[in-house]
Design a protein around this motif. Structure first.
Motif, PDB file in Angstrom:
ATOM      1  N   LEU A  14       0.703  -1.235   0.043  1.00 55.89           N
ATOM      2  CA  LEU A  14      -0.026  -0.049   0.003  1.00 55.89           C
ATOM      3  C   LEU A  14       0.943   1.314   0.016  1.00 55.89           C
ATOM      4  CD1 LEU A  14      -2.707  -1.006   2.869  1.00 55.89           C
ATOM      5  CD2 LEU A  14      -2.779  -1.058   0.300  1.00 55.89           C
ATOM      6  N   ALA A  84      -7.254  -1.236   6.215  1.00 56.52           N
ATOM      7  CA  ALA A  84      -6.138  -2.176   5.878  1.00 56.52           C
ATOM      8  C   ALA A  84      -5.874  -3.394   6.777  1.00 56.52           C
ATOM      9  CB  ALA A  84      -4.841  -1.258   5.883  1.00 56.52           C
ATOM     10  N   ASP A  88      -0.985  -6.347   5.410  1.00 54.46           N
ATOM     11  CA  ASP A  88      -0.663  -5.510   4.394  1.00 54.46           C
ATOM     12  C   ASP A  88       0.687  -4.614   4.626  1.00 54.46           C
ATOM     13  OD1 ASP A  88      -2.952  -5.735   2.685  1.00 54.46           O
ATOM     14  OD2 ASP A  88      -4.232  -4.401   3.776  1.00 54.46           O
ATOM     15  N   TRP A 156      -4.687   5.082   2.101  1.00 59.85           N
ATOM     16  CA  TRP A 156      -3.406   4.318   1.226  1.00 59.85           C
ATOM     17  C   TRP A 156      -4.249   3.705  -0.100  1.00 59.85           C
ATOM     18  CZ3 TRP A 156       1.240   3.771   3.550  1.00 59.85           C
ATOM     19  CH2 TRP A 156       1.212   4.140   4.781  1.00 59.85           C
ATOM     20  N   ARG A 158      -3.315   0.614  -3.265  1.00 57.69           N
ATOM     21  CA  ARG A 158      -2.608  -0.604  -3.678  1.00 57.69           C
ATOM     22  C   ARG A 158      -1.578  -0.406  -4.562  1.00 57.69           C
ATOM     23  NH1 ARG A 158      -6.529  -5.722  -4.497  1.00 57.69           N
ATOM     24  NH2 ARG A 158      -4.609  -6.346  -6.080  1.00 57.69           N
TER      25      ARG A 158
END
Length: 200
Positions: A14, A84, A88, A156, A158
């Motif tokens: 992220l 998240a 992650d 955040w 990806r």
């Protein structure tokens, strides 16, 4: 949550949304300043006075347009952000910024050369346009930072959705954002460097 540039087991890498937005601010600003300064060395077709006046107008327009573009998309993605996961991987601020700048280096070079070349016609105007775009990105990142503080979360995206060139955090491949607590990662709300990095 892990930190770094690689994905953890069962998780996703992220990147901070505000960091990606802010990554182009400094290069555009400084390239614009250099282009405007160099371009003002000759009078061009319009003369320095007209060129600088036009450049000032372009600076303001560019900053406003860049700062306000796609705010609805950012807002919609932020509202629908999911939490998240523990696996992650939160990418470091420097890694995210470096990925964006590396992916856009040729565009930045072309923009600089175009701004410099335009000074033969309208001195300094192209450089001030670039500097305005950089200012607009910084203003947009600051707006995101205010939203993050108000919601008490960090946003955040990806890394794989940004693509190999660092991408846009509102691009068509981005299906949603993820959120963490306000202390996660090494960047403060808005994407600036955190004075004391926190591990979460």
């Amino acid at each position: 949550m892990a930190r770094g540039g690689r994905e953890g087991r069962g998780g996703q890498g992220l990147a901070r949304v505000a960091v990606v937005v802010r990554a182009g601010a400094a290069p555009l600003w400084w390239l614009g300043v250099v282009a405007a300064g160099a371009g003002s060395a000759w009078p061009g077709l319009t003369g320095r006075r007209i060129g600088v006046s036009a450049g000032a107008a372009l600076f303001l327009v560019s900053a406003a347009v860049v700062a306000c573009t796609r705010r609805r998309r950012y807002t919609a993605l932020a509202r629908a952000a999911s939490r998240a996961g523990r696996h992650d991987v939160l990418q470091d601020r420097a890694v995210s910024a470096r990925a964006w700048r590396r992916g856009h280096r040729w565009w930045l070079l072309l923009a600089f050369l175009a701004a410099l070349g335009s000074s033969f016609a309208v001195p300094a105007a192209g450089g001030m346009l670039l500097a305005g775009a950089g200012t607009g990105l910084r203003l947009k990142a600051a707006w995101l930072g205010r939203r993050e503080r108000a919601d008490d979360v960090l946003l955040w995206v990806r890394v794989d959705w940004l693509g190999r060139y660092g991408g846009r955090p509102t691009g068509p491949a981005v299906k949603g954002y993820r959120s963490t607590g306000i202390a996660a990662g090494d960047a403060a709300p808005g994407g600036a460097r955190r004075r004391t990095a926190a591990l979460v």
